[in-house]
Write a protein that holds these residues in place. Structure first.
Motif, short mmCIF file in Angstrom:
data_model
loop_
_atom_site.label_atom_id
_atom_site.label_comp_id
_atom_site.label_asym_id
_atom_site.label_seq_id
_atom_site.Cartn_x
_atom_site.Cartn_y
_atom_site.Cartn_z
N GLU A 37 0.82 -1.21 0.00
CA GLU A 37 0.00 0.00 0.00
C GLU A 37 0.86 1.26 0.00
N GLY A 41 0.67 3.89 -2.90
CA GLY A 41 0.33 5.26 -2.52
C GLY A 41 1.32 6.27 -3.06
N VAL A 66 -6.85 5.12 -8.03
CA VAL A 66 -6.48 5.06 -6.61
C VAL A 66 -7.55 4.31 -5.81
N GLY A 70 -7.08 0.74 -4.11
CA GLY A 70 -6.91 1.00 -2.68
C GLY A 70 -7.50 -0.04 -1.77
N SER A 113 -6.40 -4.32 -10.79
CA SER A 113 -7.35 -3.21 -10.87
C SER A 113 -7.87 -3.04 -12.29
#
Length: 382
Positions: A37, A41, A66, A70, A113
């Motif tokens: 993460e 980030g 994001v 996330g 994603s």
């Protein structure tokens, strides 16, 4: 490259459904998730600034990547990391650093994603992880801003581009992770194969939904290429490649990864119909209304009578199907024996993977971690 010490003491029960659950702490998931993460980030903050510098109107696109990236269990980076740890020679001064490897494997989350966003478009899904699916969110943004044209078409177009952008950025994060040029060169063939397979698997899924690839065999082909490869097999091989392991290690990763990846996907299919929405973050009706042609569906068709097949045909892919009708399908899946058969296959494929882990020439800590991940990935509730 010298591989790690052979793991010892992993007990694998030979009876499907009676696998002992090891302590998941062995996989060090809290640390791995925090590192992944942090890497995502930092990288996505830079990418957001780049898009904002191009045009402020692009910020929602970056923010959507994001948001999608996330959340998640971070299992793919975990498999890749422990694949690396399993085969790396810890005494080699040229070995990649732990920090660089963790940044490199974080790129898998951007591939994931991309696949999620595109999959939701193809399935016309409404939600993902408790929030509007990307195409739904952008359709709402179109309406809220009172833009011209069709809101749904705008949402689909935007989602395709968001998914494409996540895939582009996955390459950039891998390249800029800090791994050596030699390690990057070793990783590229696995990386390229993985991304080809998941895209091909998405097409096979689309084809199956249209009546191609019929029956249980078709469902398993989709599961292999759409999910099993890029969930476990290829991440393990990516880690082994980063470690400098040879072809034999890649075969070990296949022996572990294909059955385990299939079991992971089959668990996902069961949760898509029988899961608790408060835990999974999506309705238990969505997969049925979207018409997902899973192994669970194929075995139900195979194991029921004409009346049962008529019920299934009327509900599957019917966005207007009511709760009573969908509950009837769930009952049919149970009565026909399909749910039991899928659970048996999950247990058997998990057992095969754990036997392969036990026999593999892995460093002891990696063997314990992968065994724990194998059980966690296939017995999860979300």
């Amino acid at each position: 490259m010298t591989v790690g010490t052979q793991q010892r003491g992993t007990t694998v029960d030979g009876t499907p459904g009676e696998l002992a659950v090891p302590a998941l702490a062995a996989a060090d998931l809290d640390r791995l998730r925090a590192s992944v993460e942090a890497a995502l980030g930092s990288f996505l903050t830079e990418q957001r600034a780049t898009l904002a510098g191009m045009a402020e109107e692009l910020v929602p696109v970056a923010d959507e990547v994001v948001a999608v990236a996330g959340a998640g269990k971070r299992l793919r980076p975990a498999f890749a990391y422990w694949g690396w740890r399993g085969f790396v020679d810890a005494g080699d001064p040229a070995a990649e650093s732990d920090e660089a490897v963790l940044r490199a494997v974080a790129a898998l989350e951007l591939v994931h994603s991309s696949a999620l966003v595109h999959d939701d478009v193809m399935d016309a899904a409404d939600t993902r992880r408790g929030r509007p699916a990307t195409h739904v969110g952008f359709a709402g943004r179109h309406g809220g801003a009172q833009l011209d044209g069709d809101a749904d078409a705008f949402g689909v177009g935007a989602a395709i581009l968001v998914g494409d952008l996540a895939l582009v950025w996955s390459d950039e994060l891998l390249r800029c992770s800090g791994i050596s040029p030699e390690a990057l060169a070793r990783a590229r063939p696995v990386w390229d194969t993985m991304r080809t397979e998941v895209t091909a698997g998405q097409y096979l899924d689309l084809l199956r939904a249209a009546g191609g690839l019929p029956g249980p065999a078709g469902a398993l082909a989709v599961a292999r290429y759409k999910s099993a490869g890029y969930t476990v097999q290829r991440p393990l091989q990516l880690g082994a490649a980063l470690a400098g392991a040879g072809p034999d290690a890649l075969e070990v990763c296949t022996a572990i990864g294909l059955p385990l990846g299939e079991a992971f996907q089959l668990r996902d299919d069961v949760l898509g119909v029988f899961g608790d929405p408060a835990v999974t973050g999506k309705s238990a009706d969505d997969d049925l209304r979207e018409g997902k042609r899973t192994l669970l569906v194929a075995l139900t068709e195979e194991g029921t009578d004409d009346a049962g097949r008529a019920l299934l045909a009327g509900a599957l892919g019917n966005s207007a199907a009511g709760a009573e009708e969908l509950d009837g399908v769930r009952s049919l899946m149970t009565r026909s024996g399909a749910l039991r058969r899928v659970e048996e296959r999950i247990a058997e494929q998990t057992r095969r993977a754990r036997v392969a882990i036990s026999a593999a020439p892995l460093a002891a800590d990696a063997g314990r971690a992968l065994d724990a991940l194998a059980v966690a990935a296939t017995s999860r509730a979300a």
